[in-house]
Write an enzyme that holds these catalytic residues in place. Structure first.
Site, short mmCIF file in Angstrom:
data_model
loop_
_atom_site.label_atom_id
_atom_site.label_comp_id
_atom_site.label_asym_id
_atom_site.label_seq_id
_atom_site.Cartn_x
_atom_site.Cartn_y
_atom_site.Cartn_z
N CYS A 1 57.98 7.76 29.07
CA CYS A 1 59.16 8.34 28.44
C CYS A 1 58.81 9.01 27.11
O CYS A 1 59.64 9.64 26.49
CB CYS A 1 60.22 7.28 28.15
SG CYS A 1 60.83 6.51 29.62
N CYS B 1 66.25 7.68 19.57
CA CYS B 1 65.16 7.06 18.80
C CYS B 1 65.69 5.89 17.98
O CYS B 1 65.04 4.84 17.88
CB CYS B 1 64.53 8.09 17.85
SG CYS B 1 63.77 9.48 18.68
#
Lengths: 375, 167
Positions: B69, B138
């Site tokens: 990812c 994030c």
């Protein structure tokens, strides 16, 4: 504050000063409409346009409804194919080998009686791989299928002969060859005749194939860019090859676990795509903030998907996220390459110190054995 | 050939170009894709990058994300006998925003108790770093990393079957 070094020539190129010199008079002084038949302004503009031509459409809506292209084409080609599929065409997207090159046998097998056109790009914009254009041309010619090549990254950089390579249609982009943005050209073969249908209708300019006033200054720029490229092709190639070799050698010698994406042999030297294992691409771009570069990582794309070209050549996903593209062009200097290399080595080492993957590999752990959390 | 590249440009350049200096950068008004200086700061002036002894009973280790990812965060906390986090370290494989999010996470957990650390929200991290919408995941991963580290620590404190709890 100075601007960054430019190492992204595949994205666009600066205007060659000689091109600007050629264009300027047509922006300032010789401003006639090239289609004006009745006065000197028109005549001189038309003359300039025709001179430039010595160097935009959609193919004919034929009864044959099958196209063949590759999985690594530029997005604009893939997108056009998709919209044609929506109109009832059938498209075969040929896979590529690990080298990035198509398998010629697969191409031959894919050609059906219904195939109208094969489109394969000459040089790939992400990994610089060169397709076997002459062989593809030979196959298409023998099977009576039209052959189009997107030569945007190849024109003026490697020798191209539409007759030797049996190319029927070729796309050219101005701003990729140190010409102005906003202009391109398409070569369309006359013998044997390739019939195309106009994309935009109107005043019938360009033999009815692309209506709209021809922008003389831009066209003069494109012509000048091609002329300059013809003169400089051999020298540019030597210069760029030398710098590319310097960049790749220095990086690979100083850093372990660096992979070059794409065939090293059938490769245009000015486009170098490297994957730095255990370091994510966008973080490296951020670290190299005074060099303009590009990456195949998801974080740099709007869709959060990593590069489809890298996926097509079978790159592991984590390496796809770790890729950086270095573009070397006519005006790139040795100092710029050395600076880029030095900074790149420094920051890759630093980012590896910050990377849990690097740490695990140093401890002898096999990353493929870990069960990662999905999120 | 060393100066050849630069001199080619000079030879090709018209007088017009030679006279204009290398144009300075223009002040751009906060576009979404530029790196925010807070994000860059965490990379240029790193704090808490590193590792703690994962075998120690007082250390909780959280490893979240996946290389496929493009995002992996390892966050470790060291907790004292009173349940306060006295040290934290991180390592991240990810973009600038991911590095900054995990770095900020280690800064924020320090000095908090294990319970207090659970209250750290990804939205706070995103706000502090001015993360654009495309980078919000994030901050979420950083929150996950904190929780994973806390969970690992908690697991280590549980008495093992048939063994008396160590002091």
């Amino acid at each position: 504050m100075l601007r960054p070094l430019y190492m992204d020539v595949q994205a666009t190129t600066p205007l060659d000063p000689r091109v600007l010199d050629a264009m300027l008079p047509y922006l300032v002084n010789y401003y006639g409409n090239p289609h004006s038949r009745t006065h000197a302004y028109g005549w001189e503009s038309e003359a300039a346009m025709e001179h430039a031509r010595q160097g935009v459409a959609r193919f004919y809506r034929s009864r044959k409804k099958h196209l063949i292209t590759t999985q690594t084409e530029h997005k604009c080609v893939l997108d056009s194919c998709r919209s044609l599929e929506a109109e009832g065409f059938q498209v075969t997207y040929l896979p590529v080998k690990k080298s990035g090159i198509i398998d010629l046998k697969e191409l031959e097998a894919a050609i059906q009686p219904d195939t109208s056109l094969v489109s394969v790009m000459t040089v790939n914009n992400e990994i610089g791989v060169k397709q076997p254009i002459a062989e593809i041309g030979r196959i298409c010619s023998s099977r009576k299928v039209y052959f189009h090549t997107d030569a945007a990254q190849a024109v003026g950089k490697i020798p191209l002969d539409v007759n030797d390579m049996k190319i029927d249609l070729m796309s050219i982009s101005g701003h990729k060859i140190y010409g102005p943005k906003g202009v391109g050209a398409i070569y369309i073969r006359r013998r044997p005749r390739v019939r195309v249908e106009a994309l935009q209708s109107g005043g019938g300019q360009e033999r009815g194939m692309r209506s709209g006033t021809v922008p003389t200054p831009l066209v003069v720029g494109l012509g000048a860019a091609c002329e300059v490229a013809q003169q400089e092709m051999e020298y540019d190639h030597k210069w760029i090859s030398k710098l590319a070799e310097r960049l790749t050698q220095k990086i690979m010698k100083s850093l372990p676990d660096v992979v070059m994406n794409g065939d090293p042999e059938h490769h245009y030297p000015g486009c170098i795509n490297l994957s730095f294992a255990y370091v994510e691409g966008e973080s490296l771009l951020m670290a190299l903030k005074d060099v303009a570069l590009s990456s195949g990582s998801a974080c740099t794309s709007a869709s959060l998907e990593p590069s489809y070209v890298l996926r097509a050549i079978g790159t592991d996903e984590d390496l796809a996220h770790s890729s950086i593209r270095f573009g070397i062009g006519r005006f790139t200097t040795e100092e710029e390459v050395d600076y880029t290399v030095e900074k790149c080595i420094h920051h890759v080492k630093r980012l590896r110190e910050m990377s849990p993957l690097w740490e695990m590999v140093q401890d002898g752990i096999d990353l493929k054995s870990i069960k990662w959390t999905q999120h | 050939m060393a100066a050849a590249g630069g001199s080619r440009l000079r030879r090709a350049a018209s007088a017009l170009l030679l006279r204009s200096p290398r144009l300075p950068a223009r002040e751009l008004s906060a576009p979404a894709r530029l790196y925010h200086k807070k994000v860059v700061d965490h990379y240029e002036n790193p704090r808490n990058v590193g590792s703690l002894d994962k075998t120690s009973k007082n250390v909780g280790t959280g490893l979240v994300g996946a290389p496929a990812c493009g995002d992996v965060m390892k966050l470790q906390i060291q907790v004292d006998e009173k349940g306060k986090i006295v040290d934290a370290r991180f390592k991240t494989f990810g973009c600038g925003s991911a590095i900054a999010s995990s770095s900020l996470a280690t800064e924020w957990v320090k000095g908090k108790t294990v319970e207090e650390a659970l209250t750290i929200k990804n939205t706070d991290i995103a706000k502090e770093l001015c993360l654009p919408p495309v980078k919000l995941h994030c901050s979420m991963l950083a929150e996950d990393a904190i929780r994973a580290a806390l969970a690992d620590y908690r697991l280590k404190q549980e008495p093992k079957k048939g063994e008396a709890e160590k002091q």
